[in-house]
Design an enzyme around this catalytic site. Structure first.
Site, PDB file in Angstrom:
ATOM      1  N   GLU A 187      45.629  23.062   5.571  1.00 17.06           N
ATOM      2  CA  GLU A 187      45.905  23.884   6.534  1.00 17.06           C
ATOM      3  C   GLU A 187      46.848  22.748   7.648  1.00 17.06           C
ATOM      4  O   GLU A 187      46.980  21.409   7.053  1.00 17.06           O
ATOM      5  CB  GLU A 187      44.625  23.162   8.121  1.00 17.06           C
ATOM      6  CG  GLU A 187      43.343  24.564   6.929  1.00 17.06           C
ATOM      7  CD  GLU A 187      42.414  24.780   8.020  1.00 17.06           C
ATOM      8  OE1 GLU A 187      41.668  25.764   8.096  1.00 17.06           O
ATOM      9  OE2 GLU A 187      41.498  23.855   8.555  1.00 17.06           O
ATOM     10  N   ASN A 222      39.476  22.523  19.767  1.00 12.16           N
ATOM     11  CA  ASN A 222      40.122  21.790  18.635  1.00 12.16           C
ATOM     12  C   ASN A 222      41.892  21.313  18.547  1.00 12.16           C
ATOM     13  O   ASN A 222      42.033  20.846  19.235  1.00 12.16           O
ATOM     14  CB  ASN A 222      39.642  22.326  17.152  1.00 12.16           C
ATOM     15  CG  ASN A 222      39.909  24.168  17.030  1.00 12.16           C
ATOM     16  OD1 ASN A 222      39.628  25.189  17.893  1.00 12.16           O
ATOM     17  ND2 ASN A 222      41.073  24.971  16.319  1.00 12.16           N
ATOM     18  N   ASP A 223      42.532  22.501  17.474  1.00 12.22           N
ATOM     19  CA  ASP A 223      43.614  21.306  16.936  1.00 12.22           C
ATOM     20  C   ASP A 223      44.911  21.324  18.155  1.00 12.22           C
ATOM     21  O   ASP A 223      44.234  22.088  19.192  1.00 12.22           O
ATOM     22  CB  ASP A 223      44.728  22.463  16.371  1.00 12.22           C
ATOM     23  CG  ASP A 223      43.331  22.845  14.826  1.00 12.22           C
ATOM     24  OD1 ASP A 223      42.331  22.079  14.820  1.00 12.22           O
ATOM     25  OD2 ASP A 223      44.265  23.445  14.332  1.00 12.22           O
ATOM     26  N   GLN A 259      43.926  24.673  20.599  1.00 11.25           N
ATOM     27  CA  GLN A 259      43.363  25.363  20.772  1.00 11.25           C
ATOM     28  C   GLN A 259      41.616  25.739  21.303  1.00 11.25           C
ATOM     29  O   GLN A 259      41.076  24.427  21.295  1.00 11.25           O
ATOM     30  CB  GLN A 259      42.671  25.843  19.384  1.00 11.25           C
ATOM     31  CG  GLN A 259      43.591  25.872  18.146  1.00 11.25           C
ATOM     32  CD  GLN A 259      43.596  27.174  17.690  1.00 11.25           C
ATOM     33  OE1 GLN A 259      43.237  27.919  17.429  1.00 11.25           O
ATOM     34  NE2 GLN A 259      44.965  27.902  18.661  1.00 11.25           N
ATOM     35  N   TYR A 317      45.158  31.467  16.948  1.00 10.10           N
ATOM     36  CA  TYR A 317      45.143  30.586  15.813  1.00 10.10           C
ATOM     37  C   TYR A 317      46.592  29.312  16.007  1.00 10.10           C
ATOM     38  O   TYR A 317      47.331  29.375  17.229  1.00 10.10           O
ATOM     39  CB  TYR A 317      45.055  30.724  14.477  1.00 10.10           C
ATOM     40  CG  TYR A 317      43.166  30.847  14.216  1.00 10.10           C
ATOM     41  CD1 TYR A 317      42.912  31.144  15.276  1.00 10.10           C
ATOM     42  CD2 TYR A 317      43.313  30.904  12.942  1.00 10.10           C
ATOM     43  CE1 TYR A 317      41.500  31.390  15.119  1.00 10.10           C
ATOM     44  CE2 TYR A 317      41.706  31.306  12.855  1.00 10.10           C
ATOM     45  CZ  TYR A 317      41.229  31.330  13.915  1.00 10.10           C
ATOM     46  OH  TYR A 317      39.681  32.050  13.288  1.00 10.10           O
ATOM     47  N   ARG A 325      48.502  30.310   7.219  1.00 14.79           N
ATOM     48  CA  ARG A 325      47.902  30.160   8.770  1.00 14.79           C
ATOM     49  C   ARG A 325      48.944  28.486   9.139  1.00 14.79           C
ATOM     50  O   ARG A 325      49.354  27.957   8.602  1.00 14.79           O
ATOM     51  CB  ARG A 325      46.887  29.870   8.985  1.00 14.79           C
ATOM     52  CG  ARG A 325      45.905  28.626   8.565  1.00 14.79           C
ATOM     53  CD  ARG A 325      44.808  28.892   9.205  1.00 14.79           C
ATOM     54  NE  ARG A 325      43.376  28.796   8.603  1.00 14.79           N
ATOM     55  CZ  ARG A 325      42.940  28.957   7.933  1.00 14.79           C
ATOM     56  NH1 ARG A 325      43.028  30.229   6.790  1.00 14.79           N
ATOM     57  NH2 ARG A 325      41.702  28.112   7.235  1.00 14.79           N
ATOM     58  N   ASP A 326      49.325  28.226  10.302  1.00 12.60           N
ATOM     59  CA  ASP A 326      49.869  27.041  10.741  1.00 12.60           C
ATOM     60  C   ASP A 326      51.126  26.596  11.309  1.00 12.60           C
ATOM     61  O   ASP A 326      51.470  26.169  10.708  1.00 12.60           O
ATOM     62  CB  ASP A 326      48.572  26.119  10.969  1.00 12.60           C
ATOM     63  CG  ASP A 326      47.017  26.584  10.843  1.00 12.60           C
ATOM     64  OD1 ASP A 326      46.466  26.753  11.952  1.00 12.60           O
ATOM     65  OD2 ASP A 326      46.462  26.234  10.422  1.00 12.60           O
TER      66      ASP A 326
HETATM   67  C1  FRU Z   1      42.339  24.082  12.051  1.00 14.02           C
HETATM   68  C2  FRU Z   1      42.123  25.332  12.507  1.00 14.02           C
HETATM   69  C3  FRU Z   1      43.130  25.856  11.570  1.00 14.02           C
HETATM   70  C4  FRU Z   1      43.741  27.424  12.788  1.00 14.02           C
HETATM   71  C5  FRU Z   1      42.943  26.754  13.424  1.00 14.02           C
HETATM   72  C6  FRU Z   1      41.252  27.771  14.124  1.00 14.02           C
HETATM   73  O1  FRU Z   1      41.141  23.199  12.072  1.00 14.02           O
HETATM   74  O2  FRU Z   1      41.383  25.498  11.125  1.00 14.02           O
HETATM   75  O3  FRU Z   1      43.808  26.080  10.391  1.00 14.02           O
HETATM   76  O4  FRU Z   1      44.347  27.330  13.187  1.00 14.02           O
HETATM   77  O5  FRU Z   1      41.370  25.820  13.406  1.00 14.02           O
HETATM   78  O6  FRU Z   1      41.194  27.384  15.543  1.00 14.02           O
END
Ligand code: FRU
Length: 506
Positions: A231, A47-48, A64, A107, A177-178
């Site tokens: 996010e 993912n991210d 991720q 994360y 987060r993030d």
């Molecule tokens: C966005 C998210 C972030 C988090 C991550 C976890 O896609 O939900 O907020 O840190 O993915 O994989």
């Protein structure tokens, strides 16, 4: 070896698992929807994008990653490097959920480079199971802010826990987060995405003078609430303007806007870094960074040449459409890198210059008619991996077929991306435009990225149509019809090279 949900994972666990899974890697590597020129997970889930930076002429891209399964239950950071965005080295996972404070996921987070050192900040995710009554919104979840540093992007210092859920302001839920860093006037600022106890999304801002000790400073939010959680905030100056890109969750669809389940919007912010007063320039509808089906959680960074480059996740959580590759052991990819600019107060995104290095043979067309007949030829000879640049004048309507069942139409000031077969639940996405002048389309085996009018709007999407001619999986599809004058160039594209490397190769 079986990796279990909600258990720590160490580098040793991963290596053992990796040795046992050669068969899976080979099968995923042969899967028919693998992309030619995008970063994808070797197996499992991506993912991210995280920790994007350039360090001594080398671009570092982390993401991720859950190598173990295609549903993405666990999160590690995988590391790739490149100098030209075409040739990559994949160094494998570098940050593992191996501590109490990040046990259920390393994360998302970012990198901040200064004096040859990269400082990384991420969220250590922990889910608690010691009580039956957790709602996992106001309680039951640890969102820890963690720092590590590195001089080469591959070897890391010990993880340092900076903040825990208890350290955030009292009116904030446990969804924080993030972290993303901005330096301004000699001070460091950390933007964290958050959900408050009234379920409104916002950004928390922390301040530091040494990147290690952080104090709560301020917050950025809209006057009219926009969703319950923001996010992946990304706060940066671009052409003198303070900008915020973030991903609000829970914003209802509004006409032809906010069509995806979660949003990614661009906001202009007026901020005073001395007093801590920040206000978002309110708009009825915020500019969507991407209007396609598959785009979320992008991150930008400034490279050594001063370009602001953005990469997104070509996927989205909790969508009601799917990726058929999940059953084959992998899903998702990163988008192509884009350069951001502000023009006449608006965000403009263009594919990174380096991607021209993918171009091979080209065909040019002056008129729509010759384009039509060439379209037939392209179907047979081009394959789904191509780039098309089309210019329109006097366009009243047009229809561009990109795959069987997938088309882009322009009618009454609305550009529509439609999918039928091959969409796996994807239907229609729209963009309202004053005029259709230009399209730049990147088609890969199972994706489309469409830049409209030189980057005023972008549509990124996965597509799984059989794009072949008469059922053969050999053809690209490009057929243009319409009430307009059109000319264009189509390029056959080469692919990325991604070399698997081991840590001690360095
Ligand atoms: C966005 C998210 C972030 C988090 C991550 C976890 O896609 O939900 O907020 O840190 O993915 O994989």
């Amino acid at each position: 070896m079986k990796i279990e949900k909600y258990h720590k994972v160490t580098r040793e666990d991963y290596e053992e698992w990796y040795k046992e899974n050669e068969g899976l890697r080979e099968a995923v590597g042969r899967e028919e929807h693998r992309l030619a020129y995008h970063l994808m997970p070797e197996t499992g889930w991506l993912n991210d994008p995280n920790g994007l930076m350039e360090l001594d002429g080398v671009y570092h891209i982390y993401y991720q990653y859950d190598p173990f399964d295609a549903e993405g239950l666990l999160k590690l950071w995988n590391h790739c490097t490149t100098r030209d965005f075409i040739h990559y080295e994949n160094w494998g996972p570098v940050l593992f959920p191996d501590q109490d404070f990040d046990a259920h996921g390393v994360y998302s987070g970012s990198a901040f480079v200064e004096n040859g050192t990269a400082h990384f900040f991420y969220t250590g995710n922990v889910k608690y199971f010691d009580r039956p009554d957790y709602d996992y919104i106001t309680a039951g979840r640890g969102s820890n802010t963690v720092r590590v540093d590195s001089r080469d992007g591959e070897h890391f210092s010990e993880k340092q826990l900076l903040m825990t859920t208890a350290d955030y302001p009292a009116d904030i839920s446990c969804h924080v987060r993030d972290p993303k860093i901005l330096k301004h006037d000699g001070c460091y600022y950390m933007a964290l995405g958050a959900r408050d106890l009234e379920s409104h999304g916002l950004v928390l801002l922390y301040r530091s003078e040494d990147l290690r000790n952080w104090e709560y400073f301020s917050r950025i939010r809209t006057k009219t609430p926009l969703g319950y959680m923001w996010e992946c905030p990304d706060l940066f100056f671009l052409d003198g303007q303070l900008c915020l890109i973030c991903c609000p969750q829970g914003v209802p669809k509004a006409g032809l806007n906010y069509e995806n389940v979660h949003q990614c919007v661009f906001m202009k912010v007026d901020g005073d870094f001395r007093t801590g007063e920040f206000s978002v320039r309110e708009e009825e509808v915020y500019h969507s960074v991407d209007r396609g089906f598959d785009f979320y959680a992008p991150q930008s960074f400034e490279d050594e040449r001063g370009r602001r480059i953005l990469i997104g996740w070509m996927g989205i959580p909790e969508a009601d459409y799917t990726n058929p590759t999940e059953k084959d052991g992998w899903q998702h990819a990163l988008t192509l890198p884009r350069q951001l600019r502000i023009k006449d107060g608006r965000l403009i995104q263009t594919p990174l210059e380096e991607l021209k290095g993918l171009r091979r043979q080209q065909w040019s067309f002056e008129r729509a008619e010759s384009f039509n007949s060439a379209g037939e030829m392209l179907r047979r000879e081009l394959g789904p991996v191509f780039e098309a640049e089309l210019q329109f004048s006097d366009c009243r309507s047009m229809n561009l077929q990109l795959r069987r069942g997938t088309s882009l139409t322009w009618e009454d000031g609305v550009l529509t991306l439609s999918m039928e077969e091959g969409g796996f639940g994807r239907t229609r996405r729209h963009g309202v435009l004053g005029k259709l002048e230009k399209l730049q389309i990147f088609s890969d085996v199972s994706s489309l990225e469409i830049f409209v009018n030189g980057g005023e709007q972008v549509f990124s999407s996965r597509v799984y149509a059989d794009c072949g001619h008469d059922g053969e999986k050999t053809g690209g599809y490009l057929r243009l019809e319409g009430d307009c004058e059109a000319s264009g160039t189509v390029y056959r594209l080469g692919g990325f090279s991604v070399e698997k490397r081991k840590e001690n190769d360095k």
